[in-house]
Write a protein that holds these residues in place. Structure first.
Motif, PDB file in Angstrom:
ATOM      1  N   ASN A  12       0.812  -1.221   0.000  1.00 32.91           N
ATOM      2  CA  ASN A  12       0.000   0.000   0.000  1.00 32.91           C
ATOM      3  C   ASN A  12       0.844   1.269   0.000  1.00 32.91           C
ATOM      4  O   ASN A  12       0.328   2.354   0.283  1.00 32.91           O
ATOM      5  CB  ASN A  12      -0.928   0.008   1.223  1.00 32.91           C
TER       6      ASN A  12
ATOM      7  N   TRP B 134      -2.774  -0.487  -9.244  1.00 33.12           N
ATOM      8  CA  TRP B 134      -2.118  -0.238  -7.963  1.00 33.12           C
ATOM      9  C   TRP B 134      -1.938   1.266  -7.753  1.00 33.12           C
ATOM     10  O   TRP B 134      -2.240   1.783  -6.678  1.00 33.12           O
ATOM     11  CB  TRP B 134      -0.766  -0.961  -7.903  1.00 33.12           C
TER      12      TRP B 134
ATOM     13  N   VAL C 110      -3.527   3.248  -4.523  1.00 32.23           N
ATOM     14  CA  VAL C 110      -2.768   3.854  -3.426  1.00 32.23           C
ATOM     15  C   VAL C 110      -2.734   5.379  -3.477  1.00 32.23           C
ATOM     16  O   VAL C 110      -2.580   6.022  -2.446  1.00 32.23           O
ATOM     17  CB  VAL C 110      -1.331   3.295  -3.331  1.00 32.23           C
TER      18      VAL C 110
END
Length: 139
Positions: A25, A80, A84
């Motif tokens: 993360n 991703w 994030v």
């Protein structure tokens, strides 16, 4: 070499690395990957570490909105980045650039392997284009 393309995410090592990224993360994996490559210094740089660092640099570029070629793996990286929603620091951008420069400097196994192929110029161009995207410059 486990590569099917000269693109930054076109090899087994990069794909395996992206699987790890998807479990994170933050930029910790990206930074540790770049740090590992840079810690080699002038010693022999192994191909898997170089391939992973190229993938990490690709994340740094894409996190800044500087997208490259799109494929199945890049879509995972883009997902991703969207999830994030963090921007890389100036220090991380610098590490990514230094890592890419090191990959193109002997002794580098990945560079040697590509030099043995007919796609050597395309691979070197891609690495240099990625460095420009990491820096936010046109290729």
């Amino acid at each position: 070499m486990g590569a099917w393309s000269h693109e930054s995410l076109g090899n087994d090592d990069a794909c395996d690395w992206v699987l790890q990224l998807e479990q994170s993360n933050d930029f910790d994996l990206v930074e540790s990957t770049l740090d590992a490559l840079l810690s080699v210094g002038g010693e022999y740089l192994e191909a898997p570490e170089a391939s992973e660092a190229i993938a990490a640099a690709e994340v740094v570029a894409r996190a800044q909105g500087n997208f490259g070629i799109e494929n199945g793996i890049s879509k995972d990286v883009d997902a991703w980045v969207e999830r994030v929603k963090i921007n890389p620091s100036a220090a991380l951008i610098d590490k990514a650039c230094r890592a890419l420069d090191r990959i193109l400097t002997e002794p580098s196994e990945l560079m040697e392997l590509w030099e043995e192929s007919e796609d050597s110029e395309a691979w070197q161009h891609q690495v240099k284009e990625l460095r420009a995207r990491v820096k936010g410059q046109a290729s």
